[in-house]
Scaffold this active site. Structure first.
Site, PDB file in Angstrom:
ATOM      1  N   VAL A 178       0.962   4.527   1.214  1.00 40.11           N
ATOM      2  CA  VAL A 178       1.371   5.311   2.388  1.00 40.11           C
ATOM      3  C   VAL A 178       2.299   4.474   3.279  1.00 40.11           C
ATOM      4  O   VAL A 178       3.334   4.955   3.774  1.00 40.11           O
ATOM      5  CB  VAL A 178       0.127   5.802   3.178  1.00 40.11           C
ATOM      6  CG1 VAL A 178       0.553   6.525   4.444  1.00 40.11           C
ATOM      7  CG2 VAL A 178      -0.736   6.699   2.314  1.00 40.11           C
ATOM      8  N   CYS A 179       1.951   3.204   3.454  1.00 35.65           N
ATOM      9  CA  CYS A 179       2.786   2.309   4.278  1.00 35.65           C
ATOM     10  C   CYS A 179       4.186   2.189   3.694  1.00 35.65           C
ATOM     11  O   CYS A 179       5.172   2.111   4.434  1.00 35.65           O
ATOM     12  CB  CYS A 179       2.162   0.912   4.356  1.00 35.65           C
ATOM     13  SG  CYS A 179       0.518   0.906   5.039  1.00 35.65           S
ATOM     14  N   THR A 180       4.281   2.156   2.380  1.00 39.07           N
ATOM     15  CA  THR A 180       5.586   2.062   1.728  1.00 39.07           C
ATOM     16  C   THR A 180       6.454   3.251   2.139  1.00 39.07           C
ATOM     17  O   THR A 180       7.628   3.089   2.479  1.00 39.07           O
ATOM     18  CB  THR A 180       5.392   2.015   0.193  1.00 39.07           C
ATOM     19  OG1 THR A 180       4.592   0.870  -0.108  1.00 39.07           O
ATOM     20  CG2 THR A 180       6.717   1.938  -0.534  1.00 39.07           C
ATOM     21  N   LEU A 213       7.397   2.950   6.104  1.00 39.69           N
ATOM     22  CA  LEU A 213       8.464   1.995   6.445  1.00 39.69           C
ATOM     23  C   LEU A 213       9.806   2.507   5.942  1.00 39.69           C
ATOM     24  O   LEU A 213      10.839   2.334   6.601  1.00 39.69           O
ATOM     25  CB  LEU A 213       8.145   0.613   5.878  1.00 39.69           C
ATOM     26  CG  LEU A 213       6.979  -0.096   6.570  1.00 39.69           C
ATOM     27  CD1 LEU A 213       6.673  -1.418   5.896  1.00 39.69           C
ATOM     28  CD2 LEU A 213       7.268  -0.345   8.028  1.00 39.69           C
ATOM     29  N   THR A 242       0.868  -1.180   0.000  1.00 38.56           N
ATOM     30  CA  THR A 242       0.000   0.000   0.000  1.00 38.56           C
ATOM     31  C   THR A 242       0.908   1.236   0.000  1.00 38.56           C
ATOM     32  O   THR A 242       2.007   1.204   0.572  1.00 38.56           O
ATOM     33  CB  THR A 242      -0.922   0.012   1.243  1.00 38.56           C
ATOM     34  OG1 THR A 242      -0.133  -0.288   2.384  1.00 38.56           O
ATOM     35  CG2 THR A 242      -2.047  -0.986   1.111  1.00 38.56           C
TER      36      THR A 242
END
Ligand code: BEZ
Length: 222
Positions: free
Chosen positions: A54-56, A59, A52
């Site tokens: 935003v998660c990329t 992290l 996804t």
């Protein structure tokens, strides 16, 4: 009417609670969470799902702050409700697109055990994916901070580092940090401290703006 057992099941974690322990597989191998934390501070944060956007970026941001976390004796670990093969393949994408190296653990939580333990699935937001939960855990394993963001809003990890600085400072000294405080700025003397106790506790002195609002230079800093 809810019965006690149902209320217990529904009850969520609170500040000061012991962070629940678990054993789970991760991108760096099997981990007993409390054992892995050892004497460090810890951050456990959830992501709605692998692959996804935003998660990329989140992290990737955490990986770039690796030295900042290490300097503060903080171990970080992430999770999303996907499995290890998915996590490992996704990490390659994160490293490539965010120009960094993710080397902190990402837990396998395909069975949602950790997400459930930490109340990271909020059914009125989404009944399958987690929200963006983040827990800061002290070396005594107590939860010191919890934040919850929706899937649509990425977290600000500069703010997380600032919060860690405040938590670690206020664990060691009888101060609190005022609005928008940054390391090096003046702190608030705890209301429970009597004026006559101040010279011994805060040899740099203090300013009394109101009897309940007393400021002192950040303790422990030259
Ligand atoms: C994201 O991580 O990009 C995301 C996940 C779920 C909903 C919206 C955004």
């Amino acid at each position: 009417m809810l019965h006690l057992k149902e209320i217990e099941i529904m009850s969520s974690l609170h500040l000061g609670d012991i962070a629940p322990n678990f054993t789970a597989d991760s991108t760096v191998g099997k981990i007993d969470f409390h054992q892995w934390l050892g004497d460090s501070w810890g951050i456990l944060f959830s992501h709605p799902a692998d692959y996804t956007p935003v998660c990329t970026t989140e992290l990737g941001a955490v990986a770039k702050y690796k030295v900042e976390f290490e300097q503060r004796n903080v171990k970080v670990a992430a999770l999303s409700v996907d499995d290890i093969d998915s996590h490992k393949a996704w990490v390659k994408d994160i490293n490539e697109t965010q120009h960094t190296t993710v080397d902190f653990p990402i837990f396998d939580d395909a069975d949602r055990n950790i997400a459930t333990l930490y109340d990271m699935i909020h059914p009125n937001a989404d009944d399958k994916m987690t929200v963006r939960s983040l827990f800061i855990i002290a070396p005594d394993k107590k939860i010191k901070l919890m934040i919850t963001y929706p899937a649509s809003t990425g977290r600000n990890f500069v703010e997380i580092l600032r919060v860690i600085d405040s938590l670690q400072l206020t664990a060691d000294y009888k101060v609190a940090t005022p609005a928008d405080w940054k390391p090096g700025e003046d702190c608030v003397i705890l209301p429970a401290i009597k004026n006559e106790e101040i010279p011994a506790l805060f040899p740099k002195g203090y300013t009394e703006i109101k009897p309940y609002l007393r400021m002192t230079p950040q303790p422990g800093k030259n």
